[in-house]
Design a protein around this motif. Structure first.
Motif, PDB file in Angstrom:
ATOM      1  N   LEU A  36       0.813  -1.216   0.000  1.00 27.64           N
ATOM      2  CA  LEU A  36       0.000   0.000   0.000  1.00 27.64           C
ATOM      3  C   LEU A  36       0.845   1.264   0.000  1.00 27.64           C
ATOM      4  CD1 LEU A  36      -2.611  -1.092   2.683  1.00 27.64           C
ATOM      5  CD2 LEU A  36      -2.842  -1.188   0.187  1.00 27.64           C
ATOM      6  N   PHE A  37       1.993   1.204   0.670  1.00 26.48           N
ATOM      7  CA  PHE A  37       2.832   2.392   0.829  1.00 26.48           C
ATOM      8  C   PHE A  37       4.230   1.919   1.164  1.00 26.48           C
ATOM      9  CE2 PHE A  37       4.613   5.987   3.198  1.00 26.48           C
ATOM     10  CZ  PHE A  37       4.187   7.077   2.459  1.00 26.48           C
ATOM     11  N   GLU A  38       5.217   2.590   0.624  1.00 27.71           N
ATOM     12  CA  GLU A  38       6.604   2.297   0.999  1.00 27.71           C
ATOM     13  C   GLU A  38       7.373   3.597   1.046  1.00 27.71           C
ATOM     14  OE1 GLU A  38       8.529   0.957  -3.258  1.00 27.71           O
ATOM     15  OE2 GLU A  38       7.803  -0.637  -1.944  1.00 27.71           O
ATOM     16  N   ASP A  39       8.398   3.617   1.860  1.00 33.78           N
ATOM     17  CA  ASP A  39       9.148   4.848   2.036  1.00 33.78           C
ATOM     18  C   ASP A  39      10.518   4.505   2.616  1.00 33.78           C
ATOM     19  OD1 ASP A  39       9.591   7.587   1.959  1.00 33.78           O
ATOM     20  OD2 ASP A  39       8.419   8.028   3.756  1.00 33.78           O
ATOM     21  N   HIS A  40      11.395   5.484   2.582  1.00 33.09           N
ATOM     22  CA  HIS A  40      12.696   5.354   3.243  1.00 33.09           C
ATOM     23  C   HIS A  40      12.944   6.608   4.055  1.00 33.09           C
ATOM     24  CE1 HIS A  40      14.536   8.151   0.389  1.00 33.09           C
ATOM     25  NE2 HIS A  40      14.011   7.430  -0.588  1.00 33.09           N
ATOM     26  N   ASN A  41      14.002   6.604   4.807  1.00 35.23           N
ATOM     27  CA  ASN A  41      14.351   7.718   5.675  1.00 35.23           C
ATOM     28  C   ASN A  41      14.612   8.972   4.846  1.00 35.23           C
ATOM     29  OD1 ASN A  41      15.848   9.322   7.648  1.00 35.23           O
ATOM     30  ND2 ASN A  41      15.929   7.431   8.819  1.00 35.23           N
ATOM     31  N   HIS A  42      14.156  10.126   5.358  1.00 33.49           N
ATOM     32  CA  HIS A  42      14.363  11.416   4.684  1.00 33.49           C
ATOM     33  C   HIS A  42      14.923  12.464   5.643  1.00 33.49           C
ATOM     34  CE1 HIS A  42      12.070  10.262   1.066  1.00 33.49           C
ATOM     35  NE2 HIS A  42      11.230   9.681   1.889  1.00 33.49           N
ATOM     36  N   ILE A  43      15.698  12.059   6.632  1.00 33.45           N
ATOM     37  CA  ILE A  43      16.163  13.018   7.628  1.00 33.45           C
ATOM     38  C   ILE A  43      17.184  14.014   7.082  1.00 33.45           C
ATOM     39  CG2 ILE A  43      15.633  11.505   9.570  1.00 33.45           C
ATOM     40  CD1 ILE A  43      18.722  11.044   9.787  1.00 33.45           C
ATOM     41  N   GLY A  44      17.741  13.721   5.913  1.00 27.96           N
ATOM     42  CA  GLY A  44      18.694  14.651   5.295  1.00 27.96           C
ATOM     43  C   GLY A  44      18.063  15.993   4.969  1.00 27.96           C
ATOM     44  N   SER A  45      16.728  16.031   4.957  1.00 23.10           N
ATOM     45  CA  SER A  45      16.009  17.281   4.698  1.00 23.10           C
ATOM     46  C   SER A  45      16.137  18.243   5.867  1.00 23.10           C
ATOM     47  CB  SER A  45      14.518  16.986   4.460  1.00 23.10           C
ATOM     48  OG  SER A  45      13.919  16.513   5.670  1.00 23.10           O
ATOM     49  N   GLY A  46      16.627  17.736   7.009  1.00 23.40           N
ATOM     50  CA  GLY A  46      16.731  18.548   8.213  1.00 23.40           C
ATOM     51  C   GLY A  46      15.623  18.247   9.208  1.00 23.40           C
ATOM     52  N   ASP A  47      14.567  17.586   8.766  1.00 27.65           N
ATOM     53  CA  ASP A  47      13.460  17.206   9.641  1.00 27.65           C
ATOM     54  C   ASP A  47      13.741  15.804  10.170  1.00 27.65           C
ATOM     55  OD1 ASP A  47      11.110  16.412  10.852  1.00 27.65           O
ATOM     56  OD2 ASP A  47       9.803  17.038   9.209  1.00 27.65           O
ATOM     57  N   GLN A  48      14.154  15.725  11.411  1.00 22.76           N
ATOM     58  CA  GLN A  48      14.547  14.448  12.006  1.00 22.76           C
ATOM     59  C   GLN A  48      13.365  13.511  12.263  1.00 22.76           C
ATOM     60  OE1 GLN A  48      17.892  13.547  12.443  1.00 22.76           O
ATOM     61  NE2 GLN A  48      18.112  15.363  11.202  1.00 22.76           N
ATOM     62  N   THR A  49      12.131  13.968  12.022  1.00 27.02           N
ATOM     63  CA  THR A  49      10.959  13.100  12.189  1.00 27.02           C
ATOM     64  C   THR A  49      10.582  12.381  10.899  1.00 27.02           C
ATOM     65  OG1 THR A  49       9.301  14.797  11.676  1.00 27.02           O
ATOM     66  CG2 THR A  49      10.027  14.615  13.983  1.00 27.02           C
ATOM     67  N   GLN A  50      11.327  12.571   9.840  1.00 21.78           N
ATOM     68  CA  GLN A  50      10.990  11.966   8.547  1.00 21.78           C
ATOM     69  C   GLN A  50      11.468  10.520   8.458  1.00 21.78           C
ATOM     70  OE1 GLN A  50       9.077  13.082   5.957  1.00 21.78           O
ATOM     71  NE2 GLN A  50       8.508  14.697   7.364  1.00 21.78           N
ATOM     72  N   HIS A  51      10.956   9.721   9.381  1.00 23.08           N
ATOM     73  CA  HIS A  51      11.237   8.282   9.386  1.00 23.08           C
ATOM     74  C   HIS A  51      10.162   7.580   8.562  1.00 23.08           C
ATOM     75  CE1 HIS A  51      13.476   8.406  13.540  1.00 23.08           C
ATOM     76  NE2 HIS A  51      13.836   9.393  12.745  1.00 23.08           N
ATOM     77  N   PRO A  52      10.512   6.506   7.859  1.00 23.05           N
ATOM     78  CA  PRO A  52       9.518   5.834   7.019  1.00 23.05           C
ATOM     79  C   PRO A  52       8.359   5.241   7.817  1.00 23.05           C
ATOM     80  CG  PRO A  52      11.532   4.526   7.111  1.00 23.05           C
ATOM     81  CD  PRO A  52      11.832   5.846   7.757  1.00 23.05           C
ATOM     82  N   GLU A  53       8.623   4.755   9.018  1.00 19.96           N
ATOM     83  CA  GLU A  53       7.557   4.159   9.830  1.00 19.96           C
ATOM     84  C   GLU A  53       6.553   5.218  10.276  1.00 19.96           C
ATOM     85  OE1 GLU A  53      11.558   2.203  10.604  1.00 19.96           O
ATOM     86  OE2 GLU A  53      10.787   4.241  10.710  1.00 19.96           O
ATOM     87  N   PHE A  54       7.047   6.403  10.588  1.00 15.57           N
ATOM     88  CA  PHE A  54       6.171   7.511  10.982  1.00 15.57           C
ATOM     89  C   PHE A  54       5.315   7.931   9.789  1.00 15.57           C
ATOM     90  CE2 PHE A  54       5.031  11.840  12.135  1.00 15.57           C
ATOM     91  CZ  PHE A  54       4.772  11.736  13.491  1.00 15.57           C
ATOM     92  N   ASN A  55       5.941   7.989   8.611  1.00 13.51           N
ATOM     93  CA  ASN A  55       5.199   8.360   7.407  1.00 13.51           C
ATOM     94  C   ASN A  55       4.144   7.314   7.050  1.00 13.51           C
ATOM     95  OD1 ASN A  55       6.638  10.731   7.239  1.00 13.51           O
ATOM     96  ND2 ASN A  55       8.161   9.901   5.842  1.00 13.51           N
ATOM     97  N   ILE A  56       4.445   6.048   7.305  1.00 17.59           N
ATOM     98  CA  ILE A  56       3.456   4.990   7.090  1.00 17.59           C
ATOM     99  C   ILE A  56       2.259   5.197   8.021  1.00 17.59           C
ATOM    100  CG2 ILE A  56       3.009   2.540   7.582  1.00 17.59           C
ATOM    101  CD1 ILE A  56       5.659   1.917   6.164  1.00 17.59           C
TER     102      ILE A  56
END
Length: 159
Positions: free
Chosen positions: A40-60
């Motif tokens: 249904l949804f997949e993602d990877h870590n995006h903390i390089g954006s500066g937002d340390q909450t951009q974890h894939p599990e949180f986004n899921i």
């Protein structure tokens, strides 16, 4: 218990973790799978954006709350390359998502960081999912994938 179908989704999580690493992010990847076996949804870590909450599990968890019924969320499975951090565990529990399957544990990550002499700069304790969510269904780690994930972290921290 982790079966071959679970391992297939976990391998996709490792691929997503590699994508994160290639983009300069910490190597974490996650996949949300319906009770019927649909991704249904997949993602990877995006903390390089500066937002340390951009974890894939949180986004899921966020995506599932916006796109799935409570019943669908409860029957879904979240696969992830690394065990949820406390923030992601809480989001998972609040969203009412079902089973969690992870390839490597928070404990393993802590041991690897110690081996690499990398200090954990997080101000959040690394807690097992079971200490954050009431009565979760959790399977992991998966030893045959954990070594590959360790190498991704070694690569990330060697920069």
């Amino acid at each position: 218990m982790v079966n071959e179908t679970d391992k297939k989704y976990l391998r996709r999580c490792v691929e997503l973790a590699k994508e994160a690493l290639e983009k300069g992010d910490r190597p974490f990847g996650s996949v949300l799978v319906s009770a019927e076996g649909d991704v249904l949804f997949e993602d990877h870590n995006h903390i390089g954006s500066g937002d340390q909450t951009q974890h894939p599990e949180f986004n899921i968890a966020r995506w599932s709350g916006q796109n799935m019924s409570p019943e669908e969320r409860a029957k879904a499975t979240v696969y992830t390359s690394g065990e949820h951090c406390p923030m992601c565990s809480a989001a998972h529990g609040i969203a009412g998502l079902g089973r969690i399957v992870y390839a490597s544990s928070s404990e393993q990550l802590g041991e690897w960081m110690d081996e690499m002499d990398v200090s954990n700069q997080s101000k959040v304790y690394g807690l097992p999912i079971q200490e954050v969510i009431k009565d979760p269904t959790v399977d992991g780690p998966v030893s045959e994938l954990a070594e590959e994930i360790k190498e991704l972290h070694r690569h990330y921290y060697s920069k």
